[in-house]
Write an enzyme that holds these catalytic residues in place. Structure first.
Site, PDB file in Angstrom:
ATOM      1  CG  HIS A 175      -0.400  -0.321   2.490  1.00  0.00           C
ATOM      2  ND1 HIS A 175      -1.067  -1.010   3.471  1.00  0.00           N
ATOM      3  CD2 HIS A 175       0.820  -0.069   2.993  1.00  0.00           C
ATOM      4  CE1 HIS A 175      -0.281  -1.143   4.522  1.00  0.00           C
ATOM      5  NE2 HIS A 175       0.864  -0.593   4.257  1.00  0.00           N
ATOM      6  CG  ASP A 260       7.269   1.583   2.888  1.00  0.00           C
ATOM      7  OD1 ASP A 260       7.246   2.267   3.927  1.00  0.00           O
ATOM      8  OD2 ASP A 260       6.418   0.719   2.625  1.00  0.00           O
TER       9      ASP A 260
HETATM   10  P1  NAD Z   1       2.862 -10.085  12.889  1.00  0.00           P
HETATM   11  O1  NAD Z   1       3.951 -10.925  13.472  1.00  0.00           O
HETATM   12  O2  NAD Z   1       2.110  -9.143  13.764  1.00  0.00           O
HETATM   13  O3  NAD Z   1       1.756 -11.037  12.203  1.00  0.00           O
HETATM   14  C1  NAD Z   1       2.101 -12.110  11.409  1.00  0.00           C
HETATM   15  C2  NAD Z   1       1.217 -13.312  11.721  1.00  0.00           C
HETATM   16  O4  NAD Z   1       1.801 -14.443  11.057  1.00  0.00           O
HETATM   17  C3  NAD Z   1       1.129 -13.694  13.222  1.00  0.00           C
HETATM   18  O5  NAD Z   1      -0.227 -13.758  13.633  1.00  0.00           O
HETATM   19  C4  NAD Z   1       1.801 -15.056  13.296  1.00  0.00           C
HETATM   20  O6  NAD Z   1       1.238 -15.912  14.274  1.00  0.00           O
HETATM   21  C5  NAD Z   1       1.573 -15.566  11.877  1.00  0.00           C
HETATM   22  N1  NAD Z   1       2.471 -16.658  11.510  1.00  0.00           N
HETATM   23  C6  NAD Z   1       3.772 -16.845  11.808  1.00  0.00           C
HETATM   24  N2  NAD Z   1       4.209 -18.021  11.309  1.00  0.00           N
HETATM   25  C7  NAD Z   1       3.165 -18.577  10.662  1.00  0.00           C
HETATM   26  C8  NAD Z   1       2.981 -19.790   9.953  1.00  0.00           C
HETATM   27  N3  NAD Z   1       3.978 -20.670   9.815  1.00  0.00           N
HETATM   28  N4  NAD Z   1       1.764 -20.065   9.425  1.00  0.00           N
HETATM   29  C9  NAD Z   1       0.748 -19.184   9.572  1.00  0.00           C
HETATM   30  N5  NAD Z   1       0.843 -18.028  10.257  1.00  0.00           N
HETATM   31  C10 NAD Z   1       2.046 -17.731  10.790  1.00  0.00           C
HETATM   32  O7  NAD Z   1       3.513  -9.334  11.650  1.00  0.00           O
HETATM   33  P2  NAD Z   1       3.007  -8.003  10.903  1.00  0.00           P
HETATM   34  O8  NAD Z   1       3.682  -6.822  11.490  1.00  0.00           O
HETATM   35  O9  NAD Z   1       1.531  -8.022  10.789  1.00  0.00           O
HETATM   36  O10 NAD Z   1       3.638  -8.226   9.453  1.00  0.00           O
HETATM   37  C11 NAD Z   1       3.302  -9.335   8.634  1.00  0.00           C
HETATM   38  C12 NAD Z   1       3.981  -9.192   7.284  1.00  0.00           C
HETATM   39  O11 NAD Z   1       3.316  -8.185   6.491  1.00  0.00           O
HETATM   40  C13 NAD Z   1       5.437  -8.728   7.370  1.00  0.00           C
HETATM   41  O12 NAD Z   1       6.183  -9.386   6.379  1.00  0.00           O
HETATM   42  C14 NAD Z   1       5.362  -7.244   7.051  1.00  0.00           C
HETATM   43  O13 NAD Z   1       6.578  -6.734   6.559  1.00  0.00           O
HETATM   44  C15 NAD Z   1       4.275  -7.249   6.012  1.00  0.00           C
HETATM   45  N6  NAD Z   1       3.590  -5.973   5.732  1.00  0.00           N
HETATM   46  C16 NAD Z   1       3.227  -5.766   4.442  1.00  0.00           C
HETATM   47  C17 NAD Z   1       2.559  -4.604   4.102  1.00  0.00           C
HETATM   48  C18 NAD Z   1       2.137  -4.415   2.655  1.00  0.00           C
HETATM   49  O14 NAD Z   1       1.562  -3.387   2.308  1.00  0.00           O
HETATM   50  N7  NAD Z   1       2.404  -5.364   1.765  1.00  0.00           N
HETATM   51  C19 NAD Z   1       2.265  -3.643   5.070  1.00  0.00           C
HETATM   52  C20 NAD Z   1       2.626  -3.895   6.400  1.00  0.00           C
HETATM   53  C21 NAD Z   1       3.286  -5.077   6.729  1.00  0.00           C
END
Ligand code: NAD
Length: 485
Positions: A175, A260
């Site tokens: 985003h 970013d």
């Molecule tokens: P977070 O740790 O808060 O949440 C991630 C979730 O993944 C947790 O609930 C965890 O339990 C789960 N998880 C871990 N291992 C797993 C597995 N093997 N199977 C299923 N679930 C599993 O992390 P976050 O801060 O929400 O970030 C998540 C990802 O999203 C990161 O890579 C972050 O960089 C990315 N992100 C992307 C955007 C975007 O716009 N694309 C924006 C923000 C964050």
């Protein structure tokens, strides 16, 4: 109307899942859909499930939910699978960062030129890359027609890895381009009359076109930047779209870095905390400094806690309404004031029937299935969109989607050569190195990555830092992978 099954992997990422769920609630064409929430953390999963049901109830939306800890259950019969999991969690990143800093790599070995974002690891993130690759292969096996919408990072590396090696429908989604909305808002322009394009690679996108009422509006940005950088004082560590670093990058590259991308400049802005403060402003020096990242992590922890409290409240008070501001404030009364304010704002924004979350996943699904044409910014193989970039490199570009699929807009005016030569090529090269290491299991490639790092002073330093990271508990598979050669 098309009812679908949507699988969300890593659904415990509550704020993100609820954005998708409320977007679904507001999309009539996808009414009757089933959302399969998958996570390995049962507490987080149950909290998200409770809140998702509550939101759907509040909207009177016809949606069903299921929870699972099994990936295959979430994929089976799904038309779309969103992957937002973070394997090892943020604590893994901190462990790697600590080891790296001991060996002289400020902010960690994965903080690299044009990739300084603190949770966007590419060198030491084997478990995350492997997991995402495995999910893509499971989709190919179980639901070969499903779309994989890759949300978890590193989106750039993962989009390339998956589009090149697994024959499924897949896009990377971020985003970051909403940085343009911030500029439009700051300029006080009518968004309907602005015509803009961004292009580049994920976390490396540039405002290639900015027109207002048919005329070039870049001079307005020039004026705005002059005003904003004088006595620049960020309101929070993420507040960098109109910072001195954004202005400096704009002056060098010739176009505005968006979202970013501002965090992802060269070492010029990142040598140490003092340098970061100079460019990103006091007191944090941007979100990727030790101070800024701590601010973000503390806040995320508070938000997760608040989310769990709200979920628990509704578990115990089945008939209570989300809409009551008083009850919401009461439930999270122990939460810090500024977080409370942000949290409540997010919840009420999600509840606004007129406003979508800004995430693109549901918009894409609705366009493909119900032919409601929509403009998006997505990551997909270049295929000639930016001349000079190989066809199989994933670029982040303006597209529109409809029932016939995703269509690339022409980048017009053409993408600037300076940005290609000084920014995209070196960033693409590092993506290629990360994939070369991952796909071959050759530890020497990991070493070579660091030998070419300006922070490296000896080969011994490289070997030691990599060995200590490989020895971390949880890295057994990575260790085995990199001992093949
Ligand atoms: P977070 O740790 O808060 O949440 C991630 C979730 O993944 C947790 O609930 C965890 O339990 C789960 N998880 C871990 N291992 C797993 C597995 N093997 N199977 C299923 N679930 C599993 O992390 P976050 O801060 O929400 O970030 C998540 C990802 O999203 C990161 O890579 C972050 O960089 C990315 N992100 C992307 C955007 C975007 O716009 N694309 C924006 C923000 C964050």
């Amino acid at each position: 109307m098309t009812a679908i099954k949507l699988g969300i992997i890593g659904a415990g990422s509550a704020a993100f899942s609820l954005r998708l769920v409320t977007d679904l609630c507001k999309t009539k064409g996808l009414s009757g859909s089933l959302v399969s929430l998958m996570d390995i953390d049962k507490d987080r999963l149950n909290a998200v499930h409770m809140l998702a049901k509550k939101f759907a109830e509040e909207f009177g939306a016809d949606l069903r939910f299921e929870t699972t800890t099994n990936i295959e259950d979430a994929i089976k019969d799904s038309s779309f699978v969103v992957n937002t999991a973070l394997v090892g969690g943020h604590s893994y990143f901190e462990q790697v960062r600590k080891i790296s800093e001991k060996y002289g790599y400020y902010r960690g070995i994965d903080s690299q030129e044009f990739n300084m974002v603190s949770d966007y690891y590419t060198i030491s993130n084997f478990n995350q890359l492997k997991f995402m690759h495995d999910v893509a292969k499971a989709i190919e096996r179980i639901s070969p027609k499903a779309w994989l919408l890759q949300a978890a990072n590193p989106v750039f590396e993962l989009t390339n890895l998956i589009t090149r090696t697994v024959p499924i429908n897949m896009v990377g989604i971020c985003h970051g381009h909403h940085g343009v909305d911030h500029i439009i808002e700051k300029l006080g322009l009518d968004a309907e009359k602005v015509e803009w394009q961004v292009a580049g690679v994920n976390h490396g996108i540039w405002l290639t076109k900015f027109m207002y009422e048919g005329k070039d509006a870049y001079p307005l940005i020039d004026e705005l930047l002059e005003k904003e950088v004088k006595n620049f004082k960020p309101t929070n560590p993420f507040d960098d779209q109109l910072s001195p670093v954004a202005k400096d990058m704009y002056e060098f590259y010739g176009k505005m870095p968006i979202g970013d991308t501002v965090r992802n400049g060269s070492w010029k802005y990142h040598y140490n905390l003092e340098t970061k403060k100079k460019w990103f402003g006091e007191p944090w020096g941007g979100v990727d400094s030790e101070l800024g990242w701590k601010w973000y992590q503390d806040r995320q922890a508070e938000i997760a806690l608040a989310m769990q409290k709200v979920a628990k409240y509704f578990q115990e008070n089945k008939n209570a309404k989300l809409l009551s501001k008083d009850s919401l404030n009461e439930i999270i009364s122990q939460t810090k004031n500024d977080v409370k304010e942000e949290f409540t704002k997010e919840i009420y924004s999600l509840l606004d029937p007129q406003k979508k979350s800004g995430e693109q996943h549901i918009l894409l699904a609705n366009a493909l299935l119900n032919d409601e044409k929509v403009d998006l910014v997505l990551n997909l193989p270049n295929n000639g969109t930016i001349p000079g970039i190989p066809d199989d490199v994933a670029v982040e570009i303006p597209v529109y989607a409809d029932k016939d699929g995703i269509h690339r807009y022409k980048i017009d005016p053409p993408f600037p050569e300076r940005i290609k030569k000084m920014y995209l090529y070196p960033r693409i090269m590092r993506m290629e190195w990360a994939l070369e290491a991952f796909l071959t299991g050759d530890k020497k490639v990991l070493e070579e990555f660091l030998i070419r790092d300006p922070r490296t002073k000896s080969y011994d330093q490289v070997v030691k830092v990599i060995d200590e990271i490989l020895a971390l508990p949880g890295n057994e598979e990575m260790r085995k992978h990199y001992s093949k050669k």
